[in-house]
Design a protein around this motif. Structure first.
Motif, PDB file in Angstrom:
ATOM      1  N   GLU A 101       0.832  -1.202   0.000  1.00 49.73           N
ATOM      2  CA  GLU A 101       0.000   0.000   0.000  1.00 49.73           C
ATOM      3  C   GLU A 101       0.874   1.263   0.000  1.00 49.73           C
ATOM      4  O   GLU A 101       0.512   2.275  -0.632  1.00 49.73           O
ATOM      5  CB  GLU A 101      -0.915  -0.007   1.217  1.00 49.73           C
ATOM      6  CG  GLU A 101      -1.936   1.119   1.255  1.00 49.73           C
ATOM      7  CD  GLU A 101      -2.914   1.069   0.104  1.00 49.73           C
ATOM      8  OE1 GLU A 101      -3.458   2.133  -0.257  1.00 49.73           O
ATOM      9  OE2 GLU A 101      -3.153  -0.043  -0.444  1.00 49.73           O
ATOM     10  N   ARG A 104       1.978   1.983  -3.548  1.00 46.87           N
ATOM     11  CA  ARG A 104       0.899   2.536  -4.373  1.00 46.87           C
ATOM     12  C   ARG A 104       0.642   4.012  -4.072  1.00 46.87           C
ATOM     13  O   ARG A 104       0.167   4.756  -4.936  1.00 46.87           O
ATOM     14  CB  ARG A 104      -0.379   1.723  -4.154  1.00 46.87           C
ATOM     15  CG  ARG A 104      -0.353   0.352  -4.819  1.00 46.87           C
ATOM     16  CD  ARG A 104      -1.709  -0.333  -4.746  1.00 46.87           C
ATOM     17  NE  ARG A 104      -2.009  -0.782  -3.405  1.00 46.87           N
ATOM     18  CZ  ARG A 104      -1.659  -1.977  -2.911  1.00 46.87           C
ATOM     19  NH1 ARG A 104      -0.978  -2.826  -3.677  1.00 46.87           N
ATOM     20  NH2 ARG A 104      -1.975  -2.335  -1.676  1.00 46.87           N
ATOM     21  N   ASN A 105       0.915   4.422  -2.856  1.00 45.60           N
ATOM     22  CA  ASN A 105       0.667   5.814  -2.469  1.00 45.60           C
ATOM     23  C   ASN A 105       1.893   6.701  -2.613  1.00 45.60           C
ATOM     24  O   ASN A 105       1.777   7.922  -2.531  1.00 45.60           O
ATOM     25  CB  ASN A 105       0.180   5.881  -1.019  1.00 45.60           C
ATOM     26  CG  ASN A 105      -1.237   5.363  -0.854  1.00 45.60           C
ATOM     27  OD1 ASN A 105      -2.201   6.091  -1.025  1.00 45.60           O
ATOM     28  ND2 ASN A 105      -1.367   4.080  -0.518  1.00 45.60           N
ATOM     29  N   ALA A 115      -3.629   8.482   2.733  1.00 47.72           N
ATOM     30  CA  ALA A 115      -2.640   7.415   2.583  1.00 47.72           C
ATOM     31  C   ALA A 115      -2.364   6.745   3.924  1.00 47.72           C
ATOM     32  O   ALA A 115      -2.266   5.511   4.011  1.00 47.72           O
ATOM     33  CB  ALA A 115      -1.353   7.978   1.997  1.00 47.72           C
ATOM     34  N   ARG A 118      -5.260   4.460   4.747  1.00 47.96           N
ATOM     35  CA  ARG A 118      -5.292   3.244   3.920  1.00 47.96           C
ATOM     36  C   ARG A 118      -4.226   2.251   4.343  1.00 47.96           C
ATOM     37  O   ARG A 118      -4.475   1.038   4.400  1.00 47.96           O
ATOM     38  CB  ARG A 118      -5.132   3.617   2.442  1.00 47.96           C
ATOM     39  CG  ARG A 118      -6.356   4.267   1.830  1.00 47.96           C
ATOM     40  CD  ARG A 118      -6.215   4.391   0.331  1.00 47.96           C
ATOM     41  NE  ARG A 118      -5.157   5.337  -0.035  1.00 47.96           N
ATOM     42  CZ  ARG A 118      -5.350   6.645  -0.205  1.00 47.96           C
ATOM     43  NH1 ARG A 118      -6.561   7.165  -0.015  1.00 47.96           N
ATOM     44  NH2 ARG A 118      -4.352   7.432  -0.574  1.00 47.96           N
ATOM     45  N   ILE A 119      -3.029   2.739   4.644  1.00 52.97           N
ATOM     46  CA  ILE A 119      -1.952   1.845   5.093  1.00 52.97           C
ATOM     47  C   ILE A 119      -2.330   1.181   6.418  1.00 52.97           C
ATOM     48  O   ILE A 119      -2.138  -0.023   6.605  1.00 52.97           O
ATOM     49  CB  ILE A 119      -0.628   2.628   5.228  1.00 52.97           C
ATOM     50  CG1 ILE A 119      -0.142   3.091   3.853  1.00 52.97           C
ATOM     51  CG2 ILE A 119       0.439   1.757   5.893  1.00 52.97           C
ATOM     52  CD1 ILE A 119       1.067   4.009   3.908  1.00 52.97           C
ATOM     53  N   ILE A 122      -5.184  -1.516   5.801  1.00 55.07           N
ATOM     54  CA  ILE A 122      -4.802  -2.776   5.161  1.00 55.07           C
ATOM     55  C   ILE A 122      -3.928  -3.615   6.086  1.00 55.07           C
ATOM     56  O   ILE A 122      -4.008  -4.855   6.101  1.00 55.07           O
ATOM     57  CB  ILE A 122      -4.096  -2.513   3.816  1.00 55.07           C
ATOM     58  CG1 ILE A 122      -4.040  -3.812   3.002  1.00 55.07           C
ATOM     59  CG2 ILE A 122      -2.699  -1.961   4.006  1.00 55.07           C
ATOM     60  CD1 ILE A 122      -3.644  -3.603   1.561  1.00 55.07           C
ATOM     61  N   HIS A 225       3.682   1.262  10.535  1.00 56.48           N
ATOM     62  CA  HIS A 225       2.835   2.345  10.018  1.00 56.48           C
ATOM     63  C   HIS A 225       3.479   3.699  10.293  1.00 56.48           C
ATOM     64  O   HIS A 225       3.500   4.593   9.419  1.00 56.48           O
ATOM     65  CB  HIS A 225       1.454   2.269  10.656  1.00 56.48           C
ATOM     66  CG  HIS A 225       0.535   3.374  10.249  1.00 56.48           C
ATOM     67  ND1 HIS A 225       0.382   4.532  10.994  1.00 56.48           N
ATOM     68  CD2 HIS A 225      -0.269   3.522   9.160  1.00 56.48           C
ATOM     69  CE1 HIS A 225      -0.484   5.327  10.393  1.00 56.48           C
ATOM     70  NE2 HIS A 225      -0.890   4.742   9.278  1.00 56.48           N
TER      71      HIS A 225
END
Length: 235
Positions: A101, A104-105, A115, A118-119, A122, A225
């Motif tokens: 992820e 992708r960001n 972002a 989303r990280i 997931i 993260h």
């Protein structure tokens, strides 16, 4: 009457050289035999789950210890992930989900806050999936622990009913006549407890271990993260 029944059962055991589990099973009614056989199979499966879970959990924890130690020492997380080829390790799967992820960001202009969310999302999902994989068989332990005593009790009730029916058929109310049948019936409850007790103990213990391991994965995901979002902010 209860004391007389126990005394008769003891006398019956003494006359036959002690309680023989095999003889109690063979002499029992067909319904009670079926219940005993089912409980014995459940007990075998319970112990299979206990042994395999202990071996699996020990292996997973050792591999995660090794993976985590090398992961935080690596200069590049993605390079470490590819070189070590440890995608089968739960921590490796969590890290792989987060790094994927992140890639992708990291390309193009993205909303930093979106972002980060989303990280985190997931990786949290990956943590939940790994915990579910470890605990997938534990529900059987909980089921056996709660149901087996009642199944054994049903066999006991059935056997006692048959014993009293035999008393009526023989027109003999002697406790010596009914004691063997009641002993066979009570054996069903004993087998039910034999299956249920280790299942309950194992379920409570293993659930605690899975919860602890899930918390460890979550801490790892939180640290990763934080590291990834710091890198994302630098782009």
């Amino acid at each position: 009457m209860t004391l007389d029944l126990l005394a008769s059962t003891i006398n019956f055991a003494g006359e036959t050289g002690g309680l023989d589990p095999v003889k109690l099973f063979l002499d029992a009614d067909i319904v009670v035999q079926a219940i005993m056989a089912g409980l014995l199979l459940a007990s075998v499966w319970v112990w299979t789950i206990i042994v395999t879970f202990m071996l699996r959990m020990g292996s997973v924890q050792r591999r995660c210890d090794e993976y985590e130690e090398g992961f935080w020492e690596a200069q590049n997380f993605e390079t470490y992930q590819k070189e070590r080829k440890r995608g089968d390790v739960p921590m490796g799967k969590v890290a792989g989900a987060g790094l994927g992820e992140f890639r992708r960001n990291a390309t193009g202009r993205v909303d930093p806050e979106g972002a980060r969310q989303r990280i985190a999302l997931i990786m949290n999902s990956a943590v939940g999936e790994e915990a579910d994989k470890l605990s997938e068989r534990l529900n059987f332990l909980a089921t056996v622990g709660s149901v087996a005593p009642f199944v054994g009790l049903f066999g006991t009730v059935w056997g006692i009913m048959k014993s009293f029916f035999d008393i009526g058929a023989q027109q003999n109310s002697s406790l010596a006549v009914v004691a063997p049948g009641i002993s066979e019936a009570l054996f069903a409850t004993a087998i039910g407890l034999f299956a249920a007790i280790p299942a309950v103990i194992a379920y409570n213990r293993f659930s605690h271990r899975v919860n602890g391991f899930e918390a460890r994965l979550q801490r790892f995901a939180d640290h990763l993260h934080a590291a990834l979002t710091r890198q994302l902010e630098q782009h």
